[in-house]
Design a protein around this motif. Structure first.
Motif, mmCIF file in Angstrom:
data_model
loop_
_atom_site.group_PDB
_atom_site.id
_atom_site.type_symbol
_atom_site.label_atom_id
_atom_site.label_comp_id
_atom_site.label_asym_id
_atom_site.label_seq_id
_atom_site.Cartn_x
_atom_site.Cartn_y
_atom_site.Cartn_z
ATOM 1 N N ILE A 55 2.717 4.065 5.277
ATOM 2 C CA ILE A 55 4.258 4.515 5.149
ATOM 3 C C ILE A 55 5.056 3.916 6.110
ATOM 4 O O ILE A 55 5.945 3.466 5.886
ATOM 5 C CB ILE A 55 4.396 6.010 4.790
ATOM 6 N N LEU A 56 4.593 4.073 7.331
ATOM 7 C CA LEU A 56 5.281 3.420 8.532
ATOM 8 C C LEU A 56 5.279 2.034 8.417
ATOM 9 O O LEU A 56 6.494 1.377 8.607
ATOM 10 C CB LEU A 56 4.609 3.887 9.911
ATOM 11 N N GLN A 57 4.322 1.361 7.911
ATOM 12 C CA GLN A 57 4.300 -0.116 7.584
ATOM 13 C C GLN A 57 5.379 -0.632 6.565
ATOM 14 O O GLN A 57 6.000 -1.500 6.604
ATOM 15 C CB GLN A 57 3.012 -0.554 7.372
ATOM 16 N N SER A 58 5.312 0.339 5.743
ATOM 17 C CA SER A 58 6.266 -0.018 4.454
ATOM 18 C C SER A 58 7.620 0.254 4.826
ATOM 19 O O SER A 58 8.700 -0.596 4.380
ATOM 20 C CB SER A 58 5.802 0.812 3.293
ATOM 21 N N ARG A 59 7.916 0.975 5.707
ATOM 22 C CA ARG A 59 9.462 1.181 6.101
ATOM 23 C C ARG A 59 9.497 -0.040 7.428
ATOM 24 O O ARG A 59 10.682 0.021 7.986
ATOM 25 C CB ARG A 59 9.482 2.426 6.777
ATOM 26 N N GLY A 60 9.019 -0.877 7.702
ATOM 27 C CA GLY A 60 9.061 -1.780 8.556
ATOM 28 C C GLY A 60 9.095 -1.278 10.108
ATOM 29 O O GLY A 60 9.608 -2.012 11.026
#
Length: 474
Positions: free
Chosen positions: A406-411
């Protein structure tokens, strides 16, 4: 790419909840199996975390009767982790009170070489009073004296790491010259606590110096961190408290002439994950119900200086005891503030601090945990977090599998490593040797070398030209 989170896996035997070892989800039978910790580090590396962190202390905790509070010597353990991984940073604790600077410098330089530039030093002054008798001392040095010694200690170690310039190793087979001794310098340190001639008998390590990490939040600790640390581990229960600490420590670093961006603030968070918030809270309750009051009461006795034996667990804290409670230090004040603000029973306090010894415990869905991390990160409270799984391995696997994406998908967090060293992961400069321009550090007792007195620093990506030993970053 915008500002990125820094995430470390804080590995504690069994997990960070005091009763984790009793829970059927835990792998208690593997607590002394190095392959278990290698697998955890590999899992953290697969999730692209910045580092794994091992805490240490030179005395056996008295409450080991009830919890997995033994310690494993971190240099040996992290060396085994180093050969099982390739990119993830390796942060270990070493005490400035119960270790000598020359030995500490050799140990960390060796770990940095062994790992190709992934070492970090968690600098502690040691709070355990019983450690003194393990080292032939009658009593534990006072708090202020321990920090004064730590200041002298860190200056010596820095000089030793810098005593070999980056291009001191020539290895010219034609001329027969292996090392240019004009680029290897005695340190001739004479301080209040240490007199060290040097140079170090180990060439300069890939990072120049391992990353300086510090975990004290007292006034002495914050002053020390502002001058020396490159990352600060800290404990906060609320966003407001974390924001105040963040602003304070950054301002203190600026006052020393430092770039505040070169001092990372990394609070601890211990997440319980469920498909619903209710499920996550029920999971936390499972662990809390396994706690033994004797253990928690001992912790409160140590933190607050009050004896709660005989006080009903499901009753309020006696006002007369609270009036006399508290010792110097931010952790005891944190506990007192929560007790007074939330009007908790004794048992509720025991459960509140069973999860992570005063660090932030949060139960929710993966999205809720990611939201909370983002709120602190973007709200001026943190540059990243120490992830403190309640139990191992499942408590971390859930975070890696469900929150990190999730943190990765939010950049907000990397999907691939872009560097190889811990300094590069953390976005920290690679320091130039303080001897490289003929600058002799001050030697007089109590001398303070401010960061503006040092030579210009090199970005982490700019490695020195010339011959490099095998193992140095390319």
């Amino acid at each position: 790419m915008g500002r990125q989170l820094k995430l470390n896996l804080f590995i504690y035997p069994g997990g960070h909840h005091e009763a984790a070892w009793r829970h059927p989800k835990s792998h208690t039978e593997r607590l002394l199996d190095i392959r278990f910790y290698q697998e955890l580090a590999q899992r953290a590396e697969a999730a692209k975390l910045d580092a794994v962190f091992y805490a240490d202390g030179p005395a056996l905790e008295s409450n080991v009767q009830f919890a997995t509070r033994f310690r494993i010597e971190p240099f040996t353990w992290l060396s085994a982790i180093a050969v099982a991984t390739e990119r993830i940073g390796l942060i270990g604790t070493a005490s400035t009170t119960y270790l000598e600077p020359y030995n500490a410098a050799r140990l960390f330089a060796s770990l940095d070489h062994l790992s190709n530039g992934r070492a970090g030093w968690n600098i502690v002054t040691t709070g355990a009073e019983r450690a003194a008798q393990n080292f032939g001392l009658d009593e534990h040095p006072p708090h202020a004296e321990r920090y004064s010694r730590a200041d002298d200690f860190v200056r010596v170690v820095g000089k030793l790491w810098d005593s070999w310039e980056d291009d001191a190793v020539v290895a010219d087979a034609g001329t027969g010259v292996f090392a240019d001794t004009s680029r290897i310098h005695p340190v001739e340190h004479e301080g209040r606590y240490f007199r060290v001639a040097g140079p170090l008998n180990t060439p300069r390590s890939p990072q120049g110096r391992p990353v300086y990490v510090q975990a004290g939040s007292s006034e002495d600790g914050k002053a020390f961190a502002a001058e020396h640390a490159e990352a600060v581990f800290t404990a906060h229960q609320s966003l407001d408290s974390a924001q105040a600490f963040y602003a304070d420590i950054k301002a203190r670093a600026t006052a020393f002439g430092r770039d505040p961006g070169q001092l990372l603030v990394l609070p601890g968070i211990s997440p319980y994950l469920g498909s619903t918030e209710a499920e996550a809270k029920a999971l936390k309750q499972e662990f809390d119900e396994l706690t033994q009051p004797e253990y928690g009461l001992g912790i409160l006795r140590k933190l607050l200086g009050i004896d709660l034996d005989g006080v009903p667990l499901d009753g309020p804290f006696p006002p007369e005891l609270l009036a006399t409670a508290g010792k110097a230090g931010s952790r005891s004040q944190l506990v007192l503030d929560i007790i007074r603000r939330e009007d908790l029973t004794v048992r509720q306090v025991l459960h509140r601090f069973a999860g992570a010894r005063g660090h932030y415990v949060f139960a929710g869905t993966p999205v809720q945990v990611a939201d909370e991390i983002q709120r602190w990160f973007e709200g001026g409270a943190a540059d990243g977090f120490n992830i403190m799984p309640p139990w191992l391995p499942g408590g971390f696997e859930a975070f890696a599998d469900e929150v990190v994406p999730i943190l990765q998908s939010r950049g907000l967090f990397r999907t691939e490593y872009t560097g190889r060293t811990l300094r590069e992961h953390f976005g920290l400069d690679r320091p130039a040797s303080q001897f490289s321009r003929g600058i002799q550090p001050p030697n007089q007792p109590g001398a303070v070398q401010r960061s503006q007195d040092l030579p210009n620093q090199q970005p982490a990506s700019q490695q020195p030209a010339g011959h490099q030993l095998s193992g140095a970053p390319a």
